[in-house]
Design an enzyme around this catalytic site. Structure first.
Site, PDB file in Angstrom:
ATOM      1  N   ASN A 168      29.260 -16.976  17.154  1.00 45.05           N
ATOM      2  CA  ASN A 168      29.362 -17.574  18.496  1.00 45.05           C
ATOM      3  C   ASN A 168      27.988 -18.008  18.995  1.00 45.05           C
ATOM      4  OD1 ASN A 168      32.185 -17.593  19.755  1.00 45.05           O
ATOM      5  ND2 ASN A 168      32.097 -15.622  18.693  1.00 45.05           N
ATOM      6  N   MET A 200      28.749  -5.453  21.372  1.00 45.60           N
ATOM      7  CA  MET A 200      29.798  -4.444  21.300  1.00 45.60           C
ATOM      8  C   MET A 200      29.469  -3.184  22.118  1.00 45.60           C
ATOM      9  SD  MET A 200      31.825  -6.334  19.767  1.00 45.60           S
ATOM     10  CE  MET A 200      33.290  -5.511  19.134  1.00 45.60           C
ATOM     11  N   ASN A 218      31.433 -13.122  29.068  1.00 43.55           N
ATOM     12  CA  ASN A 218      31.822 -12.523  27.782  1.00 43.55           C
ATOM     13  C   ASN A 218      32.905 -13.361  27.117  1.00 43.55           C
ATOM     14  OD1 ASN A 218      32.031 -10.464  25.755  1.00 43.55           O
ATOM     15  ND2 ASN A 218      33.881  -9.709  26.768  1.00 43.55           N
ATOM     16  N   HIS A 228      36.152 -12.817  24.498  1.00 46.19           N
ATOM     17  CA  HIS A 228      36.979 -11.766  23.908  1.00 46.19           C
ATOM     18  C   HIS A 228      38.055 -12.403  23.027  1.00 46.19           C
ATOM     19  CE1 HIS A 228      38.762  -7.874  23.431  1.00 46.19           C
ATOM     20  NE2 HIS A 228      39.947  -8.420  23.678  1.00 46.19           N
TER      21      HIS A 228
HETATM   22  C1  GAR Z   1      33.897 -12.377  18.299  1.00 47.99           C
HETATM   23  O1  GAR Z   1      35.183 -12.534  17.755  1.00 47.99           O
HETATM   24  C2  GAR Z   1      33.954 -11.898  19.735  1.00 47.99           C
HETATM   25  O2  GAR Z   1      35.034 -12.436  20.426  1.00 47.99           O
HETATM   26  C3  GAR Z   1      34.123 -10.410  19.530  1.00 47.99           C
HETATM   27  O3  GAR Z   1      33.239 -10.105  18.487  1.00 47.99           O
HETATM   28  C4  GAR Z   1      33.169 -11.215  17.588  1.00 47.99           C
HETATM   29  C5  GAR Z   1      31.721 -11.518  17.328  1.00 47.99           C
HETATM   30  O4  GAR Z   1      31.574 -12.497  16.332  1.00 47.99           O
HETATM   31  N1  GAR Z   1      33.837  -9.691  20.742  1.00 47.99           N
HETATM   32  C6  GAR Z   1      34.539  -8.624  21.142  1.00 47.99           C
HETATM   33  O5  GAR Z   1      35.447  -8.146  20.493  1.00 47.99           O
HETATM   34  C7  GAR Z   1      34.118  -8.048  22.478  1.00 47.99           C
HETATM   35  N2  GAR Z   1      35.100  -7.144  22.954  1.00 47.99           N
HETATM   36  P1  GAR Z   1      30.208 -13.258  16.127  1.00 47.99           P
HETATM   37  O6  GAR Z   1      29.099 -12.185  16.059  1.00 47.99           O
HETATM   38  O7  GAR Z   1      30.338 -13.960  14.830  1.00 47.99           O
HETATM   39  O8  GAR Z   1      29.986 -14.183  17.287  1.00 47.99           O
END
Ligand code: GAR
Length: 193
Positions: A13, A89, A106, A108
């Site tokens: 992201n 996290m 954020n 999610h």
């Molecule tokens: C993403 O899918 C984000 O939505 C999730 O962690 C992943 C990070 O991916 N976040 C959560 O679950 C927060 N509760 P990335 O490091 O490749 O962006």
């Protein structure tokens, strides 16, 4: 708009935001990437883009307050206006919430308020619902609560493996997050006029 991106892991992201040309044109400046995880893949991705990359290992701090006060010192120095959580996290505590009211966003990987928490994709998959989604929201002191800014639905097909679903969710995340940030910048700009 000067932002800090918080990430604990892979950083896809972060990449989607950092590499989005429209956001750059609109004036988004990533002042720094902050990670709580010294092994996070986002570190090399951020450094490769020449962005200040700050590792603040939570285990070195006795309390969340001390940990977040250290983070805040960096944010203050860099004049950060918004915090963008992208796979961060940890639950954000009062120290940062009070310094950035309605200014911490954020993403999610589920259709909130359904399936909050650390395993949004897996929880929706295991629940065998037909549809899940992606949510971008301002945070408050709860877990994945706080005002929703935008959402997109993602179907779960009968033939899907968890990996299929993960892939489909991530594709939507990488579209939705830059889109929402673009809208936010435009809104801020028109409010100033
Ligand atoms: C993403 O899918 C984000 O939505 C999730 O962690 C992943 C990070 O991916 N976040 C959560 O679950 C927060 N509760 P990335 O490091 O490749 O962006």
């Amino acid at each position: 708009m000067r932002v800090a991106i918080f990430s604990s892991g892979t950083g896809t992201n972060f990449e989607a935001i950092a590499d989005n040309k429209d956001l750059k044109k609109a004036g988004l400046v990533i002042s720094c990437v902050i990670t709580d995880n010294p092994l996070a893949k986002v570190i090399e991705k951020s450094k490769a883009r020449g962005i200040e990359t700050i590792v603040i290992d939570k285990s070195e701090y006795k309390t969340k307050k001390e940990y977040e006060e250290t983070i805040y010192e960096y944010l203050k120095q860099l004049n950060v206006e918004y915090i963008i959580l992208a796979g961060y996290m940890r639950i954000v505590g009062d120290t940062l919430l009070n310094k950035y009211p309605q200014r911490i966003i954020n993403i999610h990987p589920a259709m909130l308020p359904s399936f909050p928490g650390a395993h949004g994709i897996r929880d929706a998959f295991d629940a065998k619902v037909k549809q899940t989604g992606v949510t971008v929201h301002f945070i408050d002191s709860g877990i994945d609560t706080g005002p929703i800014i935008d959402q997109v639905a993602v179907p779960i097909l009968p033939t899907d493996t968890i990996e299929d679903l993960e892939e489909r969710i991530h594709i939507q995340e990488h579209l939705l997050y830059p889109h929402v940030l673009n809208q936010l910048i435009n809104k801020m700009r028109s409010n100033n006029l």
